[in-house]
Design a protein around this motif. Structure first.
Motif, mmCIF file in Angstrom:
data_model
loop_
_atom_site.group_PDB
_atom_site.id
_atom_site.type_symbol
_atom_site.label_atom_id
_atom_site.label_comp_id
_atom_site.label_asym_id
_atom_site.label_seq_id
_atom_site.Cartn_x
_atom_site.Cartn_y
_atom_site.Cartn_z
ATOM 1 N N ALA A 153 16.486 111.066 91.814
ATOM 2 C CA ALA A 153 15.716 111.502 92.973
ATOM 3 C C ALA A 153 16.286 110.936 94.265
ATOM 4 O O ALA A 153 16.342 111.615 95.295
ATOM 5 C CB ALA A 153 14.255 111.104 92.804
ATOM 6 N N ASP A 154 16.707 109.676 94.230
ATOM 7 C CA ASP A 154 17.295 109.071 95.425
ATOM 8 C C ASP A 154 18.571 109.803 95.829
ATOM 9 O O ASP A 154 18.824 110.040 97.016
ATOM 10 C CB ASP A 154 17.588 107.595 95.163
ATOM 11 N N LEU A 155 19.396 110.223 94.833
ATOM 12 C CA LEU A 155 20.632 110.961 95.131
ATOM 13 C C LEU A 155 20.313 112.303 95.781
ATOM 14 O O LEU A 155 20.942 112.692 96.778
ATOM 15 C CB LEU A 155 21.440 111.162 93.851
ATOM 16 N N LYS A 156 19.348 113.033 95.234
ATOM 17 C CA LYS A 156 18.999 114.331 95.808
ATOM 18 C C LYS A 156 18.466 114.175 97.232
ATOM 19 O O LYS A 156 18.756 115.002 98.121
ATOM 20 C CB LYS A 156 17.959 115.013 94.937
ATOM 21 N N GLY A 157 17.685 113.120 97.484
ATOM 22 C CA GLY A 157 17.177 112.883 98.829
ATOM 23 C C GLY A 157 18.292 112.605 99.810
ATOM 24 O O GLY A 157 18.281 113.099 100.947
ATOM 25 N N ARG A 158 19.260 111.756 99.359
ATOM 26 C CA ARG A 158 20.400 111.454 100.229
ATOM 27 C C ARG A 158 21.227 112.707 100.522
ATOM 28 O O ARG A 158 21.670 112.925 101.659
ATOM 29 C CB ARG A 158 21.285 110.397 99.571
ATOM 30 N N GLN A 159 21.454 113.528 99.520
ATOM 31 C CA GLN A 159 22.232 114.761 99.717
ATOM 32 C C GLN A 159 21.502 115.739 100.641
ATOM 33 O O GLN A 159 22.128 116.421 101.459
ATOM 34 C CB GLN A 159 22.513 115.410 98.358
ATOM 35 N N ALA A 160 20.193 115.824 100.518
ATOM 36 C CA ALA A 160 19.416 116.695 101.407
ATOM 37 C C ALA A 160 19.494 116.217 102.851
ATOM 38 O O ALA A 160 19.575 117.027 103.786
ATOM 39 C CB ALA A 160 17.964 116.748 100.932
#
Length: 386
Positions: A153-160
């Motif tokens: 989830a942290d990775l997806k947030g950073r990518q967004a």
């Protein structure tokens, strides 16, 4: 006693003879006057022939066409503006330049936005490494599934966040949405632009659309794919060809007209959106029609007529042939094209018809033919330069 003689019958006879004499005298005087009038009429000079020009009605190939006026429109055209306000740092465009799709036209100052984008990208890279490590640890059952989900989830947030910042950076750039020609550029580096300020127009010039309207009564004659010809005041003597590409499915309730669209190639970029054009749509097949110059037709409320030339009949007192005469004839006219009009009924091919000087003519009027100057008779007239 002396015999009485009745004298009344003798008096009656005298009165009758007097009346007869008076009548004969009146007849003699009237006859003399008639002879004098006839002699005067015979002695009067005959009217001089009226000078006219003539032409022969002839059959020509005729393409039925529907005429209208239209306006040229770009296949793609837009007035470009910035989504956000900012200071102009770069203008990569000249007035009237042809641009390609996606080409950078103008750049606003975006140093702060780029720095924040780099920061977010670095955080996303770190989050990517953390996620990869968590995935391997989960496979070895070294961490729980909850820790793995938190890393993902942290990775997806950073990518967004990176994607969002890239959009912010992109808003500081003005790019061509399609290939076309740019308009006049008045912006320079150092200018401050507010959001929504129009910077430049870009118009795709090849092909162009022409929009025009036709009456609903002509709708049955139109089909997509029919040939369309355009003439413009800017290019005298030149015509442009295209194809009918669309017919509106709705009739305008106010005018009872139908909007029609045609596509016109514009490889040499001669045409410009917004220009006024005279449109002619070919409807039906080409067929022969009897034609005359429009100047030959005498238009009247009771019917259209022409003056047909009658050959000379007989000779005068000096033995010279009498001049030809004219006879007024009703005709039924059809469509017009240029200087010509189609004759549907009234005369036959080869009939000689007066083309000028009709205003002074009447039936059986003598004429003198002078065809040194003839009226315009062109199917596609063009302005003449003197």
């Amino acid at each position: 006693m002396p015999t009485r003689v009745d004298k009344k019958p003798s008096t009656t006879k005298r009165m009758i003879w007097m009346i007869v004499g008076v009548l004969l005298l009146i007849a003699l005087i009237a006859g003399i006057k008639v002879l004098l009038v006839m002699r005067m009429i015979h002695g009067m000079p005959k009217p001089a022939p009226f000078t006219v020009s003539t032409t022969d009605a002839r059959a020509q190939p005729w393409q039925p066409a529907l005429s209208a006026v239209g306006t040229l429109r770009a296949a793609n055209g837009a007035d470009l503006a910035m989504d956000v306000a900012g200071l102009v740092t770069e203008v990569n465009l000249k007035s009237g330049q042809d641009v390609k799709q996606g080409q950078l036209l103008l750049q606003l100052r975006d140093g702060d936005d780029l720095a924040q984008l780099q920061q977010l990208e670095a955080a996303a890279q770190l989050s990517q490494l953390t996620f990869e490590r968590a995935r391997k640890q989960l496979a070895a059952q070294a961490i729980s599934k909850a820790d793995y989900d938190a890393a993902a989830a942290d990775l997806k947030g950073r990518q967004a966040a990176v994607a969002q910042q890239k959009v912010v950076v992109a808003k500081k750039q003005l790019r061509a949405p399609f290939a076309g020609r740019a308009g006049i550029v008045t912006t320079s580096p150092g200018d401050y632009l507010s959001a929504g300020t129009m910077v430049v127009t870009v118009q795709q010039l090849d092909p162009l659309f022409v929009d025009f309207y036709v009456p609903q009564s002509e709708l049955g004659r139109l089909q997509v794919g029919q040939a369309v010809n355009l003439k413009l005041d800017a290019y005298a003597g030149r015509s442009f060809s295209g194809k009918l590409s669309a017919i509106s499915p709705k009739v305008d309730l106010g005018t009872r007209n139908v909007q029609v669209e045609a596509t016109v190639p514009n490889h040499d970029k001669a045409l410009t959106p917004g220009m006024f054009a005279k449109v002619s749509v070919d409807v039906g097949n080409q067929q022969p029609r009897l034609t005359l110059p429009q100047a030959a037709i005498v238009y009247n409320p009771y019917g259209d007529t022409v003056y047909v030339v009658q050959p000379s009949k007989g000779k005068d007192d000096k033995g010279q042939p009498l001049p030809p005469t004219v006879k007024q004839t009703f005709v039924t006219v059809g469509e017009t094209r240029g200087d010509q009009v189609a004759i549907l009924k009234g005369i036959e091919p080869g009939t000689a018809v007066v083309t000028s000087g009709q205003i002074k003519l009447k039936n059986d009027a003598p004429i003198a033919i002078d065809n040194r100057v003839k009226p315009a008779d062109s199917a596609h007239p063009a302005p003449q330069e003197h």
